[in-house]
Design an enzyme around this catalytic site. Structure first.
Site, PDB file in Angstrom:
ATOM      1  N   GLU A  86       1.571  -1.489  -0.664  1.00 21.95           N
ATOM      2  CA  GLU A  86       1.546  -0.635  -1.857  1.00 21.95           C
ATOM      3  C   GLU A  86       0.768  -1.237  -3.029  1.00 21.95           C
ATOM      4  O   GLU A  86       1.225  -1.174  -4.168  1.00 21.95           O
ATOM      5  CB  GLU A  86       2.981  -0.327  -2.305  1.00 21.95           C
TER       6      GLU A  86
HETATM    7  C1  ACM Z   1       7.471  -1.185   1.721  1.00 20.86           C
HETATM    8  O1  ACM Z   1       8.449  -0.454   1.969  1.00 20.86           O
HETATM    9  N1  ACM Z   1       6.820  -1.074   0.583  1.00 20.86           N
HETATM   10  C2  ACM Z   1       7.023  -2.179   2.673  1.00 20.86           C
END
Ligand code: ACM
Length: 484
Positions: free
Chosen positions: A294
């Site tokens: 992310e």
């Molecule tokens: C995640 O759930 N951002 C790995």
């Protein structure tokens, strides 16, 4: 029993009964710590003396045999004359004793003296795992969990033959491991948590104790330092790590994707060199997890430049790289383990395939199956639901070998159940989300494909309820299960 053993046969005319004069025999001294721990628990619940002695005993633990079952395999026999657990290694012996604990009545787990009888139905078991990596992740960044709390978590997950504890040690909301060369990470960056309460961190002494405690349960700690996003706690602690040298405030809410290291600054890599060195020094396991998920505030071209540099620093300090599946968009060093957290999203699947094409292996944590922080149903008071609702059946009913299309079975190292803690600020809440789903993920990691069946699993899971009651586990009594 969970996980279901590879092979088990009943000895219909045989029953083992633990008597007050029983002894625990160890074939050699390497079994002593395992025998002592097992005996200590049984003494509390039975009130028996249960001396541990060299040679054979009523219950004999041996590390001389069962070589063909591998490092974690073991054989167990319980009949009217006694119990033997045999393995080639102490690790295998520990897994076998874990099975023995489940064969005993649930009240054997009690911390006060209980009434017998202490019977085991006659049986022979020959057992070894399907996968070598059977993990659970605890996010200690969003909410901090103390050393004692993590030890309790280790006690519970080790009952299901989990062998990796992935600790998510840094994120936007807190930095949780002491780094001597960058002390503000913990002094300032670790001071808060989600909701604005007091955070915390592990000193090096505490972290060493945590790693040791896990090792005594044959669990290897996989530390994660999330990069280049999920880094607000570090960015707030050191202005020079930011683009523009301006430190942000500490962050105590739960958005994701807004923070990023400055990819083009030398200091970023000097920082990671120090952090990875100090963390690697405290890591007996092979893997160091560099996150990589992310990174929405890192321009993609910069992300692609960053990952190989960060990975090289992990390798420089003697560790294999582990990272979330996004890292597979760039080139990865040999021996990298990529953690798949997609759902049925083709983009995530392509990244997993790209990882395998480069020679990486996969640990599977599909968010709509293995994420322990997803709500069980609409009304679950805790947890999130961005990956969907994850019932007990949903979390159990998938096959690691076929989850990601076009990936050979040989590329799968195993499974991991992550527990993110945005909504979880104490151990009771952690237990509620972990149980009863974790045992199912543990079984997917351990048991042979032919043993995986929701209908029979449901019955076996129901039998765990009385154990959790004895252990005081705050498990979710899902109506999917006919609890005893
Ligand atoms: C995640 O759930 N951002 C790995």
């Amino acid at each position: 029993m969970i996980p279901q053993p590879t092979a088990q046969q009943a000895l219909p005319d045989e029953t083992f009964t633990l008597q007050p004069d029983a002894t625990i025999g160890i074939a050699d001294s390497s079994a002593q710590p395992i025998a002592d721990r097992f005996a200590a628990q049984l003494r509390r619940s039975t009130g028996f003396e249960l001396p541990v002695q060299e040679g054979t005993g009523t219950i004999t633990l041996s590390t001389d045999g069962a070589e063909s079952l591998g490092a974690e395999g073991y054989e167990l026999r319980a009949d009217a004359s006694g119990v033997t657990v045999t393995a080639a290694t102490t690790e295998g012996l520990f897994r076998g004793v874990t099975t023995l604990r489940q064969l005993l009545p649930a009240k054997a787990e009690a911390n006060s003296e209980q009434e017998g009888p202490w019977e085991i139905a006659g049986t022979t078991i020959s057992d070894f795992p399907r996968y070598g990596y059977r993990g659970v992740m605890l996010d200690v960044s969003r909410h901090f969990f103390t050393l004692d709390q993590v030890k309790h978590f280790i006690d519970l997950v080790s009952l299901y033959k989990i062998n990796r504890l992935h600790l998510h040690l840094s994120d936007d909301q807190g930095w949780r491991i002491q780094v001597d060369s960058w002390p503000r990470l913990t002094e300032y960056g670790g001071s808060l948590q989600v909701g604005g309460g007091t955070g915390g961190y592990y000193t090096k002494t505490e972290y060493a104790e945590l790693v040791q405690y896990a090792a005594e349960h044959y669990i290897t700690v996989v530390p994660e330092i999330d990069t280049p996003g999920h880094t607000n706690a570090a960015l707030a602690s050191y202005p020079e790590l930011n683009k523009g040298d301006q430190a942000p405030e500490l962050y105590t809410e739960t958005e994701v994707g807004f923070s990023s290291f400055a990819i083009d600054k030398d200091v970023t890599y000097e920082f990671l060199d120090d952090v990875f060195r100090e963390v690697a020094e405290q890591t007996p396991g092979e893997l160091l997890h560099l996150g990589g998920d992310e990174a929405h505030s890192t321009p993609h071209s910069e992300y692609l430049a960053f990952v190989p540099q960060a990975a090289e620093l992990v390798v420089k300090h003697g560790k294999r790289v582990m990272g979330w599946h996004e890292i597979a968009d760039g080139s990865l060093p040999a021996g990298t383990v990529v953690q798949y957290w997609g759902t049925e999203d083709p983009k995530a699947q392509v990244l997993a395939q790209k990882a395998v094409e480069q020679g990486a292996t996969l640990v599977l944590s599909p968010a709509n199956r293995a994420y322990l922080d997803m709500k069980y149903h609409e009304e679950t008071p805790l947890g999130l639901q961005w990956a969907g609702l994850v019932s007990v059946e949903q979390s159990y009913s998938w096959n690691p070998a076929t989850l990601v299309p076009n990936v050979p079975a040989s590329a799968i190292d195993g499974v991991e159940a992550p527990l993110w803690t945005e909504t979880l600020d104490d151990l009771e809440k952690v237990e509620f989300m972990t149980f009863p789903r974790l045992p199912g993920i543990a079984e997917l990691g351990w048991s042979q494909e032919s043993a995986l069946d929701w209908t029979t699993y449901r019955d076996r899971l129901a039998e765990q309820g009385p154990r959790w009651e004895v252990l005081g586990v705050n498990f979710y009594r899902s109506p999917e299960i006919d609890w005893r």
